[in-house]
Design a protein around this motif. Structure first.
Motif: not given
Lengths: 475, 475, 475, 475
Positions: B122, B187, B397, B401, B403, B408, B411
């Protein structure tokens, strides 16, 4: 090993003289009451609606000299026919209601007389007529021999789920009866000494809030959801009650239209167990499940049309006499024509289901109730918790046929059923004669009755003050 | 039609002078806090067990000149770092907990660092570090320019289901805060003005009676039956709650051994709705379903570990400032290497799931919360019902993508995530500077806040007196 | 923000000359068709049994000079009434079926005319009559002005769940139609440009094996168990379909007697979604649930009486014209008496449910369908997937009243409903006149229609070859 | 009526001379093997992990002169210990696994040695040791008297759900055995001639598709939903299988986190019936329910870790010998101290649960299996379908104590259990001596065995080729 017994001809010499006289009287009236049974079979009236059937039997008993009290216990088709006076008071039970949807001609293949109409698939046309045959013969014997005592024929409606006898008990109609005799059609000849399942029943009617199911389902509180959850809760209960319990239900109201959240829905449930106290515990848990379903769905629950019958208490003192007498009467054999009918009919039974046709000539040994045996329920049970009771079953149905089938209805409408009925009437009548003749038998029956109760109390599940559900057959 | 906006270079000329200074300070510390974010990403500690992550952020803020109060609100990993004094009091929220089972290397294919270990899926490693970056830069700006006011960094543990901020609110730690600023990895670059789902959670632990499931199931009262019926009851509820509700559960204890009737069983449930009062009604019905299941099964119910977070209240006054500032900061573009990484990673997304890689350079238009949009929940909601709150989301992200996925986590562990974090830190810092500079903004935020509440009262579902569930991640 | 619009008197000057003529003709016939609507309201006939209602409308149209084709598409109460010839062909839809159980007098309190009888709670008495009013007026205008083209009134039965129009489409009755105009009673005046929910429906009839539920339940295979499990399976499905789906069901056969394992049982289910392809997927999963329930219970499944309607496709080209015309026609105001009626009736609405009585004078702004809005279903949807279609809704129901309630039936039976009907008839008629006058409008409508379809194919859920379910209202 | 029998001292004179010698040998080794039973009780090792317990028994038998084959049938803790050669081959079964969570000190109140640790609540510490005691004594008798024949002790692991003996049968280890003798701890002294429930077990592992339960539940396919629906389906099955069936399950995987749609979930189920063919039918229906649940939820089903044991076939020829011998051995009486222990322990039993302490001195009459009696399951069943088998139960548990309770574990860890064990060892040993002495007994046993099978074929539910589930105790 216990085996069934043919009538021992050597035993006949030992039978009391009164038996011969009584048996002769039964024979004399047999043809007439066979015809009566056929007429009631044609009527095929549902519980609490047996107007014609009840009326016919009342007229027969009046004609034979009984005093008849009609429309007793708030039941239009219930009656009591009495002969004689003083003690002992011996009752004989008669039933005459049919079953919905089981209309059937007296043919060995499936042929409804009227599609979906009622039919006598439990043989109560024979039951009521055979009991009347026994009563009439016994009354003539009493009259001829100046026998003291009171003989009562109880015309009991709505045995099939209407609990007619329970309301008659409540009305005090059995208060002074010393011993009750009864019989039921079956596919073998056997003394019925206790058994059957105590049963409770009720409609579980849930009330919710209607709403458009597409536009605003969140405003609805679904009574059908409550029914679904109650049903599911019942299924989860099954594992955790004694495995000789039976619980079964249908849904009598499952909503009005798919696009409306149902504001009423109803589940109609029966619960059974061989033991009345065990059943009371199970019933209490079923009520909790209904309440839980209401709580889960924000609906309210109305438990309606509560019914209840007890299991049948055995009476070993009476059973001994009954077994001796049934063996004395003996079974019967089919004519060639009847045999052909029976063979044809047996072809419709499930594989392995056909019984031995010669077994109608046999009397089964006396047996105690098996708490794990397959069984049904009857309001005779309630009688048996209040008065010493004994019964017979006779081979009115072709061996292998079970009650509540079209095959049973077919058998009950022709000579096979009538032959079995006559066996029952004879056994009832000579047993009645014995009870009038020998006061010790009555005393023994009462002592055994007290022994069976031993501290247990009869409590009916039907709420005090509930009136007979005269329209219980409506959906 | 609304469309996303590139940084209007013409707009830069209109930005206040303070912005340039603050943005410069953020730039200076960016590399350092990017490294911090990577270290916390490596730690990947679960809620209430973020000892190392919390400690690292505390040390950074102390080193930067903040006064730090540790282990607040009975939460060992919560802290408050303060700079300055007097009004206004501006808070910035930091989070740093990871998610179970989502360990992932910073690679574009599925590669757990340690199988089944936690991972920062997250992006809270970025969240806490980016917020600290903003706080440190803003503090230096305040110091250099003798700005009056108090700046607070709230180290808030266990956002992922532990409701850390709710206990911090209860402990009075936000009592004197005027405005709260926050951000969250995403994102796309967008101002987060309200939305999200209010959420309640609890464990429904049923207690029954154990019994040998083959020998005596009728003696058992199954806690698992209660769980099954509660689950089924929940399913029946779904149709009859607003369709933007969400209810989901798992079974955390489903019995010990098949041959034993389970005497304990547990269902762990979350319920959500965009509206706190609607959720309260739904929750009440869920409690009834649990009680109904207990009633149905003769078990008892213990509702444990109750959690609750509010939806996020919008604040249009703050949102206007935030939108302007985010547009001023602008988005970012990938390097060739990052683009390659992103393209590789997007191959693992479901068909149609990949977003436009150039969208990281855009700022989305300001939008109001859609009550029917897909959404999650956060304890920022509870803060927003108590203090005017505004937030940012930035494109940490790879576009497409979502969470709580390994993508995630990947990223969040490399430069793409860090670039997004710097955008967020800049937007937070200049917005903070604006709030210190212009008291009217604070007054407008408060007025808007009162308008949003308009008669509604914040009530947390968490029982008064409940202590933080420090072991909520145990099964 | 969008707000409703009063008739701009300034706009009246701009209306085409033909409008005045057409509006005048509608006025002339208004009283007559208001009376027609009342007569059909009195008939209140259920779907496919609208003999008298259909016949009355046919006679009216014949009397007005239309050529009428009766009993089309195997539907005894369907008909097509045609005037003129050549292109374009403009259709107007008429409905006339009532809803079960909603009988209601034209009074502001709940007063069934006949308890549990059908009632016009969806206002189709107005719908069919208002459409006929528009058709008759438009025909006279065409005749007087020698307008080329064909006008068709479609008498479409059984809209409420009988899918009458789908069979008419299949029979090719719409094959040469260029544009379809329709309207529906409502509680506001608004152009209906697409929306509604695509819907599938079917009866899920399970077959099992009967057995005595007390004597031998193990020999039974319960069809009711299958229904219960299918229902439960549906509940579990809800979480995992798009939350703007709707699925609802009732149990139309829940077993015959509690002491018999049910050998047949039936669940009647509707499923809906704004998107036809999404619904097709959901429906496929519902079928799987039915099959799974059969597999679980060793029963067999018969999916019967399959119904299906599409969502309504918008047509922005037609909507533009329709909005302009509805604004031109304008709304209406209540008399003092009507206002009193409306105020009384609103007292029966749920708290907060009453709408502004002055809103009947307003025209709502044009809006696009919201996929998350509360909505119902209509077989107009299927028409709209085959021919460019536009519709109106007018304030025939007292503001706040929703369709399928007794309040709607009450409104539809008196002057409030009739005033709304006249507004609709006017809007329909002048829009028809525009389409005959300006071929470009028809071409634009067709182009927009192709654009809406863009690659999507209309597939009805109703099996090819299925005949209209003329007895679908039987339980 | 049948009543329990005290040792008839008059009968002792009739016992064969060999009995005295064998009984004397058992007595000599009793203290030693009582100590062995206590050591294994202390080990309390779970199924397939009985390394120390198995090893101890192997060493004892090796020390006594048996040839030991270790790690047979792919089971590390299974072994076969053999003495002698030639025919007949007589097997004695030994078990030694404990039960999870039932750790208990040898005290009359609930006192776990280690909380939640395993305990010998089924008395298998006594079982394995008592069987070894019998084998060692019998071997010495054979040696001294030059008895021809082969004596085999089967060390059979994981009786409690691991089906250890089934794999040993498959490995051919019983191929040349003529008669198998066995015993089991109980709370009375009785010959165990058949009975018990055939049992199947498996894990039903469902695979779905994970999704964020709040953001996109419609993308998930819930394996937990499948588990819930399978469980519900099982509940609906209960009514429609023979009521002496048992089905019970737990949920071993109910999802990972509430906010994730579970992509795996598992239900672990046992099914039982006294009849192997009836069970096979029930099992087939359970598999259908699992498949139906998968179909309903668009998940897939993996049926894993399939286990199965047969019911125990009676052998009336062997039972006659066994009854005679058990009566010859007789029961035992408590010391004052043991009586005190037993009285204390009985206080923890449910009301009405305590048995008569003097009954340990009695031998129950020989009885046939009752298909409706409460019963458990054992892999001795599979042995009994392959080799003539007879068993004993002795009063190792305080009367009223049932297996799988802490009270059983307490009894099994002290002198009461050991006294019962010695009774069993004596009965086993003299019965073994009889079988070696009288070939006709073996022939009679084989004839009776063929009679019992009469056309029935033994089929194990465990798939061919499945290896022993050595980790079946893992959750």
């Amino acid at each position: 090993m216990m085996v069934a017994t043919l009538v021992a001809s050597t035993a006949l010499g030992q039978q009391p003289a009164r038996h011969q006289q009584v048996l002769q009287l039964v024979e004399e009236h047999s043809a007439h009451f066979s015809a009566t049974s056929k007429t009631i079979w044609d009527y095929a009236e549902l519980g609490y609606h047996e107007e014609k059937s009840s009326s016919l039997l009342r007229r027969e008993l009046e004609a034979a000299g009984f005093r008849v009290q009609s429309t007793v216990a708030d039941e239009p088709t219930a009656f009591v026919a009495t002969y004689g006076q003083g003690e002992p008071v011996i009752g004989i039970l008669g039933e005459f209601d049919a079953l919905p949807g089981l209309s059937q001609a007296a043919t060995p293949d499936r042929s409804p007389v009227v599609a979906n109409a009622p039919g006598h698939a439990c043989g109560h046309n024979l039951l009521g007529s055979g009991a009347a045959l026994a009563a009439v013969a016994l009354k003539e014997y009493m009259e001829r021999n100046h026998v003291t005592g009171t003989l009562r024929y109880f015309g009991t409606p709505a045995e099939e789920g209407g609990d007619g006898k329970v309301y008659m008990l409540r009305a005090g109609l059995f208060r002074d009866v010393d011993v009750v005799l009864q019989w039921h059609p079956a596919s073998e000849n056997v003394v019925a000494n206790g058994g059957m399942l105590a049963m409770n029943s009720a409609r579980f009617l849930f009330h919710g809030v209607a709403a458009h199911a597409a536009m605003a389902p969140e405003r609805g509180r679904s009574a059908l959801d409550a029914v679904m959850l109650m049903g599911t809760g019942i299924e989860y209960l099954r594992e955790h009650v004694a495995s000789n319990s039976r619980i079964h239900y249908i849904i009598t109201n499952g909503g009005a239209a798919p696009n409306v959240v149902p504001d009423t829905a109803e589940l109609y449930l029966y619960a059974r167990n061989p033991s009345l106290p065990v059943l009371a515990e199970v019933w209490n848990r079923i009520l909790k499940i209904g309440q839980g379903a209401a709580l889960m769905t924000e609906t309210t629950l109305d438990v309606k049309d509560i019914g209840g019958t007890a299991n049948v208490l055995p009476n070993d003192a009476l059973a001994k006499v009954a077994q001796r007498n049934l063996e004395e009467v003996g079974g019967f054999r089919y004519s060639a024509e009847e045999r052909h009918f029976a063979e044809q009919l047996q072809k419709s039974l499930p594989a392995g289901g056909a019984g031995d046709l010669d077994s109608t000539a046999l009397i089964q040994p006396l047996r105690r109730p098996d708490p794990n045996a397959a069984a049904a329920s009857t309001d005779v049970g309630d009688v048996s918790w209040n008065i010493p009771t004994i019964g017979f079953e006779t081979a009115t149905f072709v061996p292998g046929v079970v009650a509540h089938t079209w095959q049973a209805a077919a058998s009950a409408g022709m000579s096979i059923g009538q032959k079995g009925m006559i066996v029952a009437a004879k056994a009832l009548a000579i047993t009645g004669a014995d009870l009038f003749a020998d006061r010790q038998l009555v005393l023994d029956a009462k002592a055994d009755f007290q022994q069976q109760l031993k501290g247990r109390t009869y409590v009916s599940a039907i709420p005090v003050g509930q009136i007979p559900p005269l329209n219980y057959r409506d959906k």
